[in-house]
Design a protein around this motif. Sequence first.
Motif, PDB file in Angstrom:
ATOM      1  N   ARG B 216       0.935  -1.075  -0.017  1.00  0.00           N
ATOM      2  CA  ARG B 216      -0.052  -0.010   0.050  1.00  0.00           C
ATOM      3  C   ARG B 216       0.849   1.250  -0.078  1.00  0.00           C
ATOM      4  O   ARG B 216       0.419   2.446  -0.216  1.00  0.00           O
ATOM      5  N   LYS B 217       2.226   1.119   0.244  1.00  0.00           N
ATOM      6  CA  LYS B 217       3.061   2.100   0.548  1.00  0.00           C
ATOM      7  C   LYS B 217       3.922   2.318  -0.658  1.00  0.00           C
ATOM      8  O   LYS B 217       4.584   1.270  -1.044  1.00  0.00           O
ATOM      9  N   PRO B 218       4.056   3.537  -1.391  1.00  0.00           N
ATOM     10  CA  PRO B 218       4.977   3.759  -2.527  1.00  0.00           C
ATOM     11  C   PRO B 218       6.330   3.142  -2.535  1.00  0.00           C
ATOM     12  O   PRO B 218       6.882   2.583  -3.329  1.00  0.00           O
ATOM     13  N   ALA B 219       6.959   3.484  -1.158  1.00  0.00           N
ATOM     14  CA  ALA B 219       8.349   3.115  -1.145  1.00  0.00           C
ATOM     15  C   ALA B 219       8.677   1.672  -1.102  1.00  0.00           C
ATOM     16  O   ALA B 219       9.572   1.003  -1.537  1.00  0.00           O
ATOM     17  N   GLU B 220       7.595   0.667  -0.859  1.00  0.00           N
ATOM     18  CA  GLU B 220       7.311  -0.637  -0.621  1.00  0.00           C
ATOM     19  C   GLU B 220       6.699  -1.221  -1.918  1.00  0.00           C
ATOM     20  O   GLU B 220       7.121  -2.333  -2.269  1.00  0.00           O
ATOM     21  N   ALA B 221       5.841  -0.560  -2.519  1.00  0.00           N
ATOM     22  CA  ALA B 221       5.281  -1.026  -3.704  1.00  0.00           C
ATOM     23  C   ALA B 221       6.169  -1.218  -4.781  1.00  0.00           C
ATOM     24  O   ALA B 221       5.812  -2.181  -5.419  1.00  0.00           O
ATOM     25  N   ILE B 222       7.285  -0.461  -4.751  1.00  0.00           N
ATOM     26  CA  ILE B 222       8.074  -0.743  -5.805  1.00  0.00           C
ATOM     27  C   ILE B 222       8.790  -2.239  -5.770  1.00  0.00           C
ATOM     28  O   ILE B 222       9.229  -2.802  -6.661  1.00  0.00           O
ATOM     29  N   ARG B 223       8.865  -3.010  -4.576  1.00  0.00           N
ATOM     30  CA  ARG B 223       9.475  -4.047  -4.417  1.00  0.00           C
ATOM     31  C   ARG B 223       8.569  -5.103  -5.150  1.00  0.00           C
ATOM     32  O   ARG B 223       9.309  -6.285  -5.459  1.00  0.00           O
ATOM     33  N   ALA B 224       7.353  -4.949  -5.502  1.00  0.00           N
ATOM     34  CA  ALA B 224       6.601  -5.911  -6.052  1.00  0.00           C
ATOM     35  C   ALA B 224       6.881  -5.803  -7.797  1.00  0.00           C
ATOM     36  O   ALA B 224       6.615  -6.579  -8.742  1.00  0.00           O
ATOM     37  N   TYR B 225       7.657  -4.755  -8.279  1.00  0.00           N
ATOM     38  CA  TYR B 225       7.843  -4.288  -9.486  1.00  0.00           C
ATOM     39  C   TYR B 225       9.172  -4.757  -9.782  1.00  0.00           C
ATOM     40  O   TYR B 225       9.790  -5.135 -11.074  1.00  0.00           O
ATOM     41  N   GLN B 226      10.147  -4.456  -8.967  1.00  0.00           N
ATOM     42  CA  GLN B 226      11.585  -4.411  -9.300  1.00  0.00           C
ATOM     43  C   GLN B 226      12.110  -5.844  -9.471  1.00  0.00           C
ATOM     44  O   GLN B 226      11.474  -6.816  -8.813  1.00  0.00           O
ATOM     45  N   GLY B 227      12.922  -5.991 -10.450  1.00  0.00           N
ATOM     46  CA  GLY B 227      13.409  -7.467 -10.748  1.00  0.00           C
ATOM     47  C   GLY B 227      12.684  -8.109 -11.554  1.00  0.00           C
ATOM     48  O   GLY B 227      12.801  -9.191 -12.126  1.00  0.00           O
ATOM     49  N   TRP B 228      11.414  -7.568 -11.981  1.00  0.00           N
ATOM     50  CA  TRP B 228      10.370  -8.341 -12.989  1.00  0.00           C
ATOM     51  C   TRP B 228      10.481  -7.641 -14.575  1.00  0.00           C
ATOM     52  O   TRP B 228      10.606  -6.538 -14.274  1.00  0.00           O
ATOM     53  N   PRO B 229      10.663  -8.171 -15.628  1.00  0.00           N
ATOM     54  CA  PRO B 229      10.741  -9.622 -15.451  1.00  0.00           C
ATOM     55  C   PRO B 229      11.977 -10.144 -14.907  1.00  0.00           C
ATOM     56  O   PRO B 229      13.185  -9.447 -14.924  1.00  0.00           O
ATOM     57  N   GLY B 230      11.773 -11.466 -14.288  1.00  0.00           N
ATOM     58  CA  GLY B 230      13.206 -11.969 -13.704  1.00  0.00           C
ATOM     59  C   GLY B 230      13.600 -13.302 -14.331  1.00  0.00           C
ATOM     60  O   GLY B 230      12.934 -14.004 -14.711  1.00  0.00           O
ATOM     61  N   TYR B 231      15.106 -13.166 -14.340  1.00  0.00           N
ATOM     62  CA  TYR B 231      15.762 -14.484 -14.732  1.00  0.00           C
ATOM     63  C   TYR B 231      15.803 -15.346 -13.518  1.00  0.00           C
ATOM     64  O   TYR B 231      16.453 -15.130 -12.514  1.00  0.00           O
ATOM     65  N   ARG B 232      15.123 -16.506 -13.613  1.00  0.00           N
ATOM     66  CA  ARG B 232      14.884 -17.673 -12.561  1.00  0.00           C
ATOM     67  C   ARG B 232      16.325 -18.518 -12.367  1.00  0.00           C
ATOM     68  O   ARG B 232      16.018 -19.152 -13.461  1.00  0.00           O
ATOM     69  N   MET B 233      16.913 -18.472 -11.229  1.00  0.00           N
ATOM     70  CA  MET B 233      18.171 -19.080 -11.475  1.00  0.00           C
ATOM     71  C   MET B 233      17.579 -20.608 -11.398  1.00  0.00           C
ATOM     72  O   MET B 233      18.409 -21.391 -11.713  1.00  0.00           O
ATOM     73  N   THR B 234      16.986 -21.096 -10.456  1.00  0.00           N
ATOM     74  CA  THR B 234      16.411 -22.481 -10.105  1.00  0.00           C
ATOM     75  C   THR B 234      15.722 -22.827 -11.531  1.00  0.00           C
ATOM     76  O   THR B 234      14.386 -22.623 -11.698  1.00  0.00           O
TER      77      THR B 234
END
Lengths: 205, 287
Positions: B216-234
Amino acid sequence: MTAMKTTILCAATLACGAALAEEVRDYRAEAIAMMKRDFKTRGIATADRVHEDGLQAICNRTSDHPPKAIAERLERDQMESIKYPPDGKLMGDWKAGEKLAQSGRGMTWSDKAGVPGGGNCYNCHQIGPQETSFGTIGPSLYQFGKLRGNTPDVQKYAYGKIYNAKAFNLCSAMPRFGHAGALTESQIKDLVALLLDPQSPVNSK
Amino acid sequence: MKQRLSTLMAAAVMTAAFAVQAQQPMKKAPPPAKAAAPAKAKDGITAEFEKFREVLEEDNPAELFEAKGEDIWKHKKGPDGASMAQCDLGLGAGVVKGAYVQMPRYFADVGQVMDAERRIVHCMVKYLGYKEEDIRKQPFSNDSKTPDHVSVITYVAAQSRNMKIAVPQKHPKEIETFRIGREIFDYRAGPYDFSCATCHGSDGMRIRTQDLPNLRKPAEAIRAYQGWPGYRMTGGFMLTQQWRMNDCFRQQRFPEPAYLSDSITALLTYMTATANGQVYKGPGIKR
């Protein structure tokens, strides 16, 4: 109530039409209709899961803060629906309970029908002292039995809470494991033992 | 370029080795005699992974998929000779720079709000002749195949690297989609009574050792966005935000949301617009 206030305010303002249209629009209903269109059965996760039941609806509509009178009435309903073991024995095997508490499986579309699920306990709670990988959504349960003893009343409370946490706190974040059929009677007994058995590491010094 | 690719291949081999290690059952440190401190106890694998990710992000294997996506975007032709140069991601036909961080948005040609993944698939069907039903058969990557649209998404996302998220909230449909998304975020249902907010609606919570951002908070909402699309190591393949939403609903014990559905667009609109103003670092690496 809010709609009525808007109507009164509206009489004195030109932005009346816009404000009323805003008030009338029910985004919650639109969201529910949208999800009912979009979510499909996969494996054991059937499409009807997207329908809220009465309790979920009250919590959803009140942002998890229902009026006290309603909360008390519905908690009573949930309490009355708890099925206690007919033999009156509420404590099982704490070792089996620890295994269950570790498992985060159960009820997803990648879980198989008929395979017993896990308790998902460590996802949210600190429990045994040896497990450092625990979540913090729920309170710590370390020393649960040491602090409360294991009298029949305490056993009944622990069993009831795992069976249906909403009987004690209507909009609790904790699933209703017995009510939802996510854990069986004997699994819940094992978890009660994990919390209350004096031999369980949860209650070690 | 050749040399760069070989560095990347080496990195990919390393990730495969890591993947094997990560799949071993987690062995925990010797048990402490007393209860573990409720302070942050990152397990060993998490700590190792974070170090490894820092090293690897210099040469992120995501770039392999980015290059493939770029090739499709720039060179592939549809049956009528059309290309992605005609695709409008919101900033004009063929404009890719900065487009990713400005979606979801309203597109007048279809009269609806679309998120980046939905818009890109829409264009690939319209201009390049891909069949939507084929894409729906395998929307997400697995260890035998990363579908073309996932590579194109990776390319487009990379063209917004280090740019600020700026999801428009002007058109009435953009505002309405945001509000519906917020309702979906708060909607508790299913056998576990979970909503997105159960785990992502308060501060400072964890599942096991995993920190849960308060979306719900802007500074933390970025964490659902950051790194996507993402290369999955496993596994060694790219996963998109649509996949991430799908897997969240799986863990929420919900039925499965249809790929590219209105519900996911609405949820992404709410979550991404909440992160407006935060800087997107481009395609990332995920465990």
